[in-house]
Design a protein around this motif. Sequence first.
Motif, short mmCIF file in Angstrom:
data_model
loop_
_atom_site.label_atom_id
_atom_site.label_comp_id
_atom_site.label_asym_id
_atom_site.label_seq_id
_atom_site.Cartn_x
_atom_site.Cartn_y
_atom_site.Cartn_z
N ASN A 221 0.97 -1.38 -0.53
CA ASN A 221 -0.12 0.47 -0.05
C ASN A 221 0.84 1.58 -0.13
N ALA A 222 2.12 0.82 0.37
CA ALA A 222 3.18 1.91 -0.08
C ALA A 222 3.66 2.41 -1.13
N HIS A 223 3.05 4.13 -1.82
CA HIS A 223 3.30 4.57 -2.59
C HIS A 223 4.94 4.07 -3.47
N PRO A 224 4.20 3.35 -5.14
CA PRO A 224 3.07 3.80 -5.78
C PRO A 224 2.31 2.62 -4.70
N ALA A 225 1.05 2.93 -4.30
CA ALA A 225 0.18 1.54 -4.26
C ALA A 225 -0.20 0.59 -5.34
N LYS A 226 -0.33 -0.64 -4.67
CA LYS A 226 -0.92 -1.35 -5.72
C LYS A 226 -2.16 -2.09 -4.97
N VAL A 227 -2.31 -1.79 -3.84
CA VAL A 227 -3.56 -1.76 -3.60
C VAL A 227 -4.08 -0.52 -2.42
N PHE A 228 -5.51 -0.40 -2.29
CA PHE A 228 -5.83 0.13 -0.80
C PHE A 228 -6.65 -0.27 -0.40
N MET A 229 -6.67 0.20 0.85
CA MET A 229 -7.81 -0.86 1.45
C MET A 229 -9.25 -0.63 1.52
N GLY A 230 -9.91 0.51 1.32
CA GLY A 230 -10.60 0.93 0.83
C GLY A 230 -11.80 0.89 2.14
N ASP A 231 -12.73 1.14 2.29
CA ASP A 231 -13.81 1.44 3.54
C ASP A 231 -13.29 0.21 4.31
N THR A 232 -13.47 -1.48 3.60
CA THR A 232 -13.54 -2.42 4.09
C THR A 232 -12.01 -2.54 5.47
N GLY A 233 -11.59 -1.78 5.08
CA GLY A 233 -10.09 -1.64 5.88
C GLY A 233 -10.06 -0.49 6.96
N SER A 234 -10.59 0.92 6.46
CA SER A 234 -10.85 2.23 7.22
C SER A 234 -11.81 1.98 7.82
N LEU A 235 -13.20 1.83 7.94
CA LEU A 235 -14.26 1.42 9.35
C LEU A 235 -13.82 0.28 9.76
N ALA A 236 -13.22 -0.59 9.37
CA ALA A 236 -12.94 -1.26 10.43
C ALA A 236 -11.39 -1.50 11.98
N LEU A 237 -10.74 -0.65 11.18
CA LEU A 237 -9.02 -0.34 12.10
C LEU A 237 -9.99 1.28 13.06
N GLY A 238 -10.88 1.77 12.65
CA GLY A 238 -11.55 3.22 12.92
C GLY A 238 -12.54 2.74 14.24
N GLY A 239 -12.89 1.15 13.57
CA GLY A 239 -14.16 1.09 15.42
C GLY A 239 -13.56 0.44 16.30
N ALA A 240 -12.28 -0.57 15.42
CA ALA A 240 -11.07 -1.18 16.34
C ALA A 240 -10.77 -0.37 17.29
N ILE A 241 -10.18 0.63 16.68
CA ILE A 241 -9.27 1.49 17.89
C ILE A 241 -10.09 1.87 19.36
N ALA A 242 -11.17 2.75 18.38
CA ALA A 242 -12.43 3.10 19.27
C ALA A 242 -12.88 1.96 20.28
N THR A 243 -12.53 0.72 20.20
CA THR A 243 -13.04 -0.18 20.82
C THR A 243 -12.18 -0.38 21.78
N ILE A 244 -10.80 -0.51 22.03
CA ILE A 244 -10.03 -0.67 22.03
C ILE A 244 -9.80 0.48 23.71
N ALA A 245 -9.98 1.86 23.05
CA ALA A 245 -10.04 2.55 23.86
C ALA A 245 -11.53 3.07 25.20
N ILE A 246 -12.24 2.44 24.45
CA ILE A 246 -13.58 1.69 25.32
C ILE A 246 -12.98 1.21 26.54
N LEU A 247 -12.69 -0.07 26.04
CA LEU A 247 -12.20 -1.33 26.74
C LEU A 247 -11.22 -0.97 27.98
N LEU A 248 -9.55 -0.30 27.30
CA LEU A 248 -9.23 -0.19 28.32
C LEU A 248 -9.08 0.96 29.10
N LYS A 249 -10.48 1.51 29.15
CA LYS A 249 -11.04 2.92 30.15
C LYS A 249 -10.03 4.14 29.48
N LEU A 250 -9.64 4.07 28.40
CA LEU A 250 -9.06 5.29 27.73
C LEU A 250 -9.57 6.73 26.62
#
Length: 324
Positions: A221-250
């Motif tokens: 995915n580094a420049h020049p990218a051969k593939v993009f993660m799309g919303d499949t990846g970005s929405l999942a990563l955003g939800g995951a990091i928010a969940t970690i913060a919630i579960l850690l109470k941070l």
Amino acid sequence: MLEQVIFLTIFMGFLITVLISPIFIPFLRRLKFGQSIREEGPKSHQKKSGTPTMGGVMILLSIIVTTFVMTGKFAEPTVKTYLLLLVTFGFGLLGFLDDFIKVVMKRNLGLTSRQKLIGQIIVSAIFYFIFKQNEFSTEVSIPLTDISFDLGWFYFLFVTFWLVGFSNAVNLTDGLDGLVSGTSAIAFGAFAVLAWSLSQFEIAIFSVSVVGAVLGFLVFNAHPAKVFMGDTGSLALGGAIATIAILLKLEILLIIIGFVFVMETLSVILQVISFKTTGKRIFRMSPLHHHYELVGWSEWRVVVTFWSVGLLCAILGIYIEVWL
């Protein structure tokens, strides 16, 4: 022992992504799952049209397999493990549907904003129901102070806002080759350190599973990218990091560690408000990474600068929580 677990988990996540990518990317290309580039975007991006997208499927597969294998070997899977996977998969599925509509049905905007929001709220509600059933704390603490608030049932609104907000924030940040892959690796790495310092080993293993997966994806995915993660990846990563913060109470500390994502989102909000109220734009284009492109920065310079900001914020977040 600690160093071995971290290394093995990162290596496994990295290896899975690296091994399946040379198989999956040509498969996406044969299916003509290519990215459509918005005409109003930077002209330099037009040459990226047709680059395979939906690479987030590889990231999700790597995270799920690595988490199950390494948690089973070095820690006991808990409700927190399944909550992390639930949100990651749930938001990833929404992203997959969005990408599928864009690339297969040729509707460039994918899911409507309302459809996406409803899906995100449903996943958040399921998360909160399980969270509440297990009597996890609904307190929110303010970093650098002894102040904390028990939000009670209002915590559902907070959790929903946090999950939806950060999933969309990471999604907005995903506009340059390697930008989200690198900033995510840094942010999840910071939370892995914090989880381990709090003896939340299952969360730490999940976090470094993500680090390995996105670093493996970054190879392609580094420049020049051969593939993009799309919303499949970005929405999942955003939800995951928010969940970690919630579960850690941070929860609030996520604003600091994920400052790049926050900054990108604020640039969009401020741009819209300014244009609607004054008819003028604050930035040449939003999200913020496009502004720097249009003032003459190379794509690689923008990405490395944002990585550096993300790294400094991650170090600051760890310092605040661990040493202050």
